[in-house]
Design a protein around this motif. Structure first.
Motif, PDB file in Angstrom:
ATOM      1  N   CYS A  34       0.848  -1.186   0.000  1.00  0.00           N
ATOM      2  CA  CYS A  34       0.000   0.000   0.000  1.00  0.00           C
ATOM      3  C   CYS A  34       0.890   1.245   0.000  1.00  0.00           C
ATOM      4  N   CYS A  37      -0.086   3.348   3.659  1.00  0.00           N
ATOM      5  CA  CYS A  37       0.316   2.866   4.987  1.00  0.00           C
ATOM      6  C   CYS A  37       1.541   1.948   4.936  1.00  0.00           C
ATOM      7  N   CYS A  53      -7.499  -0.582   0.474  1.00  0.00           N
ATOM      8  CA  CYS A  53      -6.636  -1.125   1.516  1.00  0.00           C
ATOM      9  C   CYS A  53      -7.458  -1.404   2.770  1.00  0.00           C
ATOM     10  N   TYR A  55      -6.294  -1.894   5.670  1.00  0.00           N
ATOM     11  CA  TYR A  55      -5.661  -1.308   6.855  1.00  0.00           C
ATOM     12  C   TYR A  55      -5.974   0.178   7.005  1.00  0.00           C
ATOM     13  N   CYS A  56      -5.862   0.916   5.884  1.00  0.00           N
ATOM     14  CA  CYS A  56      -5.991   2.373   5.994  1.00  0.00           C
ATOM     15  C   CYS A  56      -7.102   2.953   5.124  1.00  0.00           C
ATOM     16  N   TYR A  58      -7.036   3.222   1.831  1.00  0.00           N
ATOM     17  CA  TYR A  58      -6.509   3.847   0.619  1.00  0.00           C
ATOM     18  C   TYR A  58      -7.106   3.167  -0.611  1.00  0.00           C
TER      19      TYR A  58
HETATM   20 ZN   LIG Z   1      -3.012   1.060   3.358  1.00  0.00          ZN
END
Ligand SMILES: [Zn+2]
Length: 119
Positions: A34, A37, A53, A55-56, A58
């Motif tokens: 990514c 992140c 993404c 996790y973040c 994006y």
């Molecule tokens: Zn990310």
């Protein structure tokens, strides 16, 4: 039958991360990093998550064919005027060469149907 339960597990190949700070030994296309992140994730998981993404949040870039595939039901999209191309009515120098080069780069020279043909 029972013997299948007790077979030795196959050796799995894991990506290695060198300690000298060089690039990790990750096969291209299997993993995606990514840009926001910097976390590394499986490309298939990223595609399942519609290229967002996990996790973040994006949003990774989508190509035109990918975007169409995510938006419409399979087999329901019909492209209109897929054979249209640009012209150079103002006579810009090297314009058509750049168009040909960009078409090769982004793969949009082919129509949606060419992308989804399985031959
Ligand atoms: Zn990310």
């Amino acid at each position: 039958m029972l013997g299948d339960l007790f077979t030795k597990p196959k050796k799995r190949k894991y990506a290695t991360i060198p300690s000298d700070g060089s690039k990790p030994d990750v096969p291209e296309g299997i993993m995606t990093k990514c840009p926001s992140c910097k976390k590394i994730m499986y490309s298939k998981e990223l595609q399942k998550n519609l290229k967002v993404c996990s996790y973040c949040g994006y949003h990774h870039s989508l190509g035109a064919q990918e975007r169409i595939a995510y938006l419409v039901d399979e087999g329901s999209f019909s492209e209109l005027d897929g054979n249209l191309t640009t012209a150079n009515p103002l006579g810009f120098e090297d314009y058509m060469d750049r168009i040909v080069k960009d078409k090769k780069k982004n793969g949009l020279e082919r129509s949606y149907f060419d992308w989804n043909r399985n031959d």
